[in-house]
Design an enzyme around this catalytic site. Sequence first.
Site, short mmCIF file in Angstrom:
data_model
loop_
_atom_site.label_atom_id
_atom_site.label_comp_id
_atom_site.label_asym_id
_atom_site.label_seq_id
_atom_site.Cartn_x
_atom_site.Cartn_y
_atom_site.Cartn_z
N TRP A 103 29.93 44.40 39.48
CA TRP A 103 30.79 44.40 40.67
C TRP A 103 30.17 45.20 41.80
CZ3 TRP A 103 33.65 40.49 41.20
CH2 TRP A 103 34.28 39.90 40.10
N ASP A 174 36.09 50.84 44.92
CA ASP A 174 36.65 49.62 44.36
C ASP A 174 37.31 50.02 43.04
OD1 ASP A 174 37.24 47.24 43.12
OD2 ASP A 174 35.20 46.44 43.15
N LYS A 198 44.73 43.11 37.43
CA LYS A 198 44.34 43.76 36.19
C LYS A 198 45.39 44.79 35.75
CE LYS A 198 39.88 42.23 37.21
NZ LYS A 198 38.93 42.21 38.29
C1 LIG Z 1 37.97 41.74 39.11
C2 LIG Z 1 37.17 42.65 39.96
C3 LIG Z 1 36.78 42.30 41.28
C4 LIG Z 1 37.07 40.95 41.88
O1 LIG Z 1 38.38 40.80 42.19
P1 LIG Z 1 38.92 39.45 42.89
O2 LIG Z 1 40.33 39.81 43.16
O3 LIG Z 1 38.75 38.36 41.89
O4 LIG Z 1 38.12 39.21 44.10
C5 LIG Z 1 36.09 43.23 42.01
N1 LIG Z 1 35.77 44.44 41.51
C6 LIG Z 1 36.11 44.80 40.26
C7 LIG Z 1 35.73 46.16 39.76
C8 LIG Z 1 36.81 43.91 39.45
O5 LIG Z 1 37.15 44.27 38.20
#
Ligand SMILES: *Cc1c(COP(=O)(O)O)cnc(C)c1O
Length: 363
Positions: A103, A174, A198
């Site tokens: 990511w 993030d 999540k």
């Molecule tokens: C799932 C995830 C993303 C992507 O998220 P989307 O909502 O699908 O764009 C980005 N960063 C991390 C750490 C993730 O786990």
Amino acid sequence: MTNRALNFNAGPAALPLEVLQQAQEQFVDYNGAGMSIMEMSHRSAIFEQVNSETQQLMRKLYGIPDSYKVLFLQGGASTQFSMLPMNFLQAGKPAAYVMTGSWASKALKEAQLIGETVVAASSEADKYNRIPELSSIVVPENASYLHFTSNETIEGTQFAQFPEVPDHIPLIADMSSDIMSRQVDISQFGIIYAGAQKNLGPSGVTIVILREDLAASNPKHVPTMLRYDTHAKADSLYNTPPSFSVYMVNLMLKWIEAKGGVAALEQYNLDKTKLIYDAIDQSGGFYRGFAQTGSRSAMNITFRLQSEELEKRFVKESEQHGFIGLKGHRSVGGLRASTYNAVPYENCKVLAEFMDDFQRRNG
Ligand SMILES: *Cc1c(COP(=O)(O)O)cnc(C)c1O
């Protein structure tokens, strides 16, 4: 309703049964309004109440100071990868990224499309099986910001402590796969962002927590929908919001509150993952954790077996036992169990028992 899967999906992921049932109860007729929340105007008093209550709950439960805005946006965390550099990467001032895995790499790639970037630290040489030492992170004095990924969902690593930056450099995280799974000091951060799917609800809404000065004004050339000030000024109601997803986050936050808040949830999450890490560590090498011990994630547990054939058998048998989502991401291989906020302790216990049993039969 007794036939719930043992859901260890990486995202979208398990939601609490109580939350789903409450949504079901209100699905057709929201609190006597004669219509579903999905059928309502986002300008209606009812939805505005849901929108502001969701913000307030998040502030209260996560300890977000008044000097921060809480936004509900669309486009997923992946759109944030672009919005951040579009709004904050300034000419002649590189954006610094800590490279921890899949990511972080995607986030960096988007910033490279916009301007100058620099890698502040990287564990790529170790196949991203660890978080770089905080002391190894080098941030240029003139950096536009420092970006890092607090939990790498695919590799199963997590920052235990966060990087430190001088006051004039915003720290951007993030937190898509660990938001509200543990307590954090929000005031360390310029911006925190996360897709909800999540730890906090269904897909469709992206949570952005940002310091007021960063939400105040953005470069004039950035398109309206991709500017933070647009959404900050309109309280996330500039255009039609993902109203049903915001409502689901609202229910999820009330569930967190009933659980005792984020502090209680943090301990609950650690107790859950301990069951599974113990099964790995006490297997005498039958299961091998992918992440180095000090970098292990409390959200995504990645592990391997001695052969791919055995891993395939593990996945197949686990599915026969009602488990979902244990196959690892193709870039790491092996197995992965995602144990986000809503995954019950009981399910983790059943998984740890299954792991012991599988070892007994195949070890
Ligand atoms: C799932 C995830 C993303 C992507 O998220 P989307 O909502 O699908 O764009 C980005 N960063 C991390 C750490 C993730 O786990």
